[in-house]
Every structure is written in C-alpha cells, then in structure tokens.
Design a protein around this motif. Structure first.
Motif, PDB file in Angstrom:
ATOM      1  N   LYS A   1       0.756  -1.315   0.082  1.00 32.82           N
ATOM      2  CA  LYS A   1       0.006  -0.135   0.008  1.00 32.82           C
ATOM      3  C   LYS A   1       0.939   1.262  -0.022  1.00 32.82           C
ATOM      4  O   LYS A   1       0.644   2.211  -0.716  1.00 32.82           O
ATOM      5  CB  LYS A   1      -0.829   0.018   1.288  1.00 32.82           C
ATOM      6  N   SER A   2       1.670   1.400   0.986  1.00 37.58           N
ATOM      7  CA  SER A   2       2.739   2.540   1.067  1.00 37.58           C
ATOM      8  C   SER A   2       3.792   2.582  -0.287  1.00 37.58           C
ATOM      9  O   SER A   2       3.682   3.649  -0.707  1.00 37.58           O
ATOM     10  CB  SER A   2       3.619   2.527   2.125  1.00 37.58           C
ATOM     11  N   SER A   3       3.914   1.349  -0.677  1.00 36.75           N
ATOM     12  CA  SER A   3       4.691   1.463  -1.919  1.00 36.75           C
ATOM     13  C   SER A   3       3.903   1.965  -3.089  1.00 36.75           C
ATOM     14  O   SER A   3       4.561   2.720  -3.856  1.00 36.75           O
ATOM     15  CB  SER A   3       5.230  -0.074  -2.397  1.00 36.75           C
TER      16      SER A   3
ATOM     17  N   LEU B   1      -2.956  10.072   1.335  1.00 28.71           N
ATOM     18  CA  LEU B   1      -2.456  10.103   2.830  1.00 28.71           C
ATOM     19  C   LEU B   1      -2.226   8.522   3.182  1.00 28.71           C
ATOM     20  O   LEU B   1      -2.804   7.370   2.670  1.00 28.71           O
ATOM     21  CB  LEU B   1      -4.036  10.183   3.447  1.00 28.71           C
ATOM     22  N   ASP B   2      -1.059   8.113   3.974  1.00 30.67           N
ATOM     23  CA  ASP B   2      -0.659   7.154   4.528  1.00 30.67           C
ATOM     24  C   ASP B   2      -1.070   6.656   6.037  1.00 30.67           C
ATOM     25  O   ASP B   2      -0.278   7.146   6.587  1.00 30.67           O
ATOM     26  CB  ASP B   2       0.829   6.808   4.018  1.00 30.67           C
ATOM     27  N   GLU B   3      -2.016   6.081   6.307  1.00 33.09           N
ATOM     28  CA  GLU B   3      -2.609   5.952   7.557  1.00 33.09           C
ATOM     29  C   GLU B   3      -2.555   7.117   8.511  1.00 33.09           C
ATOM     30  O   GLU B   3      -1.723   7.108   9.445  1.00 33.09           O
ATOM     31  CB  GLU B   3      -1.603   4.833   8.251  1.00 33.09           C
ATOM     32  N   PRO B   4      -3.084   8.336   7.988  1.00 31.50           N
ATOM     33  CA  PRO B   4      -2.948   9.692   8.639  1.00 31.50           C
ATOM     34  C   PRO B   4      -3.625   9.684  10.018  1.00 31.50           C
ATOM     35  O   PRO B   4      -3.132  10.502  10.714  1.00 31.50           O
ATOM     36  CB  PRO B   4      -3.578  10.512   7.796  1.00 31.50           C
TER      37      PRO B   4
HETATM   38 MG   LIG Z   1       2.423   1.201   5.067  1.00 30.72          MG
END
Ligand SMILES: [Mg+2]
Ligand SMILES: Nc1ncnc2c1ncn2[C@@H]1O[C@H](COP(=O)(O)OP(=O)(O)OP(=O)(O)O)[C@@H](O)[C@H]1O
Length: 250
Positions: free
Chosen positions: A65-67, A179-182
C-alpha cells in the motif's frame, strides 16, 4: 430512458462510484509495477481515481500500500507501467510542479524543529511563492489551530502535530492528496478531527484523495470505493462496503 435492468444498474453504479461523465480522472495507474531485485512490491496495479473522489486503499501489512502511494507522487518510480496525472504521464511533469500538485501526509507528522510558522512557510518558500500571515492564519483556522502560529512544534500533542502536517501539505495547494495511515498514531477523537478535515478539504477544493488505512470503519466513513491489496496486487476494487465485507480487514 428505457434501459434493460442490468444496464440501468451499471449506469447507476457508475454514477455512484464517480465513473460516469466525470471526464478525465485525476490519477490513473496503468499496469503499475515496482520490483526491487526479485521482490515485487507493486504488481500490475490498475486504478483510476476521479476528481473529487476519496479512494481508500487497504490490505494486510506488507501488501504494498505505502509502496503504491510512493509511486503516485514519484518518490519512487514504477519499473513497469505508467501513472497519468490529469491525463499526462507524470514523468513529463517538472518534479517540483508534481510535488506541489500531489501532496502527501504520512502516519507521523515529521515536522522539523522550529515554530508552526516555520513548518508552514517552508514549502511555499521553496517555490518562491511564500505565504502571507493571512494565508498562514487561514490555514491554521482550517485545521482548527487558530493562534498556534508561534508555537514550538515540540510542544504540540500528536493530534495537533498531525494537523500542522496537514496544514503544511495544504499550504502547497495540492490538487491530489495522498494519505498514508494519517490517523493511525492518534487517539479516536484526534483521528475523527482529521477525518472531518479530510472530508472538508476534499469537498471544498474538489481534491482527489488516495488514503491508505487499516481501519475498516474509517474507510467506510470516508471512501465510496476501496482498493484491497495483497502481495502487491489489487484483489478487489469497488464499493467500500462490498470490498470490506468480502475481505476481513486487519
Ligand atoms: Mg504502509
Ligand atoms: N525499499 C525497499 N526495498 C525492498 N523491499 C521493500 C522496500 N520497501 C518496501 N519493501 C517491501 O515491500 C513490501 C510492501 O511494503 P509496503 O511498505 O508497501 O507495505 P504496506 O502495505 O504499506 O504495509 P503496512 O500496512 O505494514 O504499512 C514489504 O514486503 C516490504 O518489506
């Protein structure tokens, strides 16, 4: 219009999901892949995100996901496939323009030492635009931190720091927000305040938003569509409730 039932339903679905008469999507991933050595981090991802849409991205830890998010603002580049922003290959957009257009907020605020003003002014100063005091006040008002302009960021609570981080991203006037797990490092109340903020800025500015979250109820509150990833691949993409019902979200 007298349409066969299935067709009518599809049209309705498309309208609900923001896929009809929406013109060109803000973000398109075409077969986007990223490999490092023999590791496949992101594997042939295809998704369009409409202008004004919030897309949730979820899936187990290590799913990519982050990638994927890092590929959308070109912190990393796809090793195959391509990403279009407003219809054009983003490799043809000047990097600093792309950085301004595509804002990112991470799990932790990552503010640098100094005042709230220092943190908000930095991005616009880089692009020679600068921020007036009124603009700073307006940004702080929008994130519910009126009067914090001179506060040292070390004195902020986690929720306040994350709101400054949002304001800092908004200072660049992005049209796309990643937004990455904000809210994952925040308590329930601070997390809800950030959610309100996301909904407000996206609606007010017709922003396009891709939000990684592990929180199923958060995805349901914010996003009509959810993309579910496992081992770099999209295994489901559709209405949030249907995707979440079909996949147990960690
Ligand atoms: Mg991640
Ligand atoms: N720079 C890198 N080099 C090699 N492997 C990497 C690199 N960055 C990430 N990975 C690997 O790629 C996979 C996907 O990582 P990623 O951080 O995108 O997952 P994620 O879905 O965001 O997970 P989480 O929910 O825990 O944040 C993981 O197996 C991770 O170890």
């Amino acid at each position: 219009m007298n349409l066969p039932f299935d067709h009518a339903n599809n049209v309705l679905d498309a309208a609900i999901l923001g896929e009809s008469s929406r013109g060109r999507p803000a973000v398109e991933a075409h077969d986007v892949t990223r490999t490092i050595g023999d590791r496949v981090l992101v594997d042939h991802v295809n998704v369009d995100v409409a202008i004004g849409e919030i897309l949730a991205v979820t899936g187990p830890s290590g799913a990519g996901k982050s990638s994927f998010l890092r590929l959308v603002n070109r912190l990393d580049e796809p090793t195959a496939g391509k990403i279009l922003i407003d219809g054009g290959d983003y490799r043809e957009i000047d990097t600093s323009d792309l950085r301004r257009k595509v804002g990112m907020v991470m799990q932790s605020a990552n503010l640098f030492p100094g005042s709230v003003r220092d943190n908000l002014s930095f991005g616009p100063a880089q692009s020679q635009q600068g921020l007036t005091e009124d603009e700073i006040d307006e940004l702080l008002r929008r994130v519910g931190l009126e009067g914090y302009v001179n506060n040292d960021v070390n004195t902020l609570s986690g929720g306040e720091a994350q709101r400054v981080s949002f304001a800092r991203t908004l200072a660049n006037k992005p049209s796309i927000l990643l937004l990455d797990e904000p809210t994952s490092a925040l308590d329930e109340d601070s997390g809800r305040a950030i959610e309100e903020l996301i909904l407000k800025v996206v609606a007010e500015q017709q922003m396009t938003c891709i939000m990684v979250t592990h929180n199923a109820s958060q995805a349901a509150r914010l996003a009509r569509r959810t993309m579910y990833m496992v081992r770099g691949r999209v295994v489901a993409l559709g209405r949030t409730r249907e995707v979440l019902d079909a996949h147990s979200v960690v």
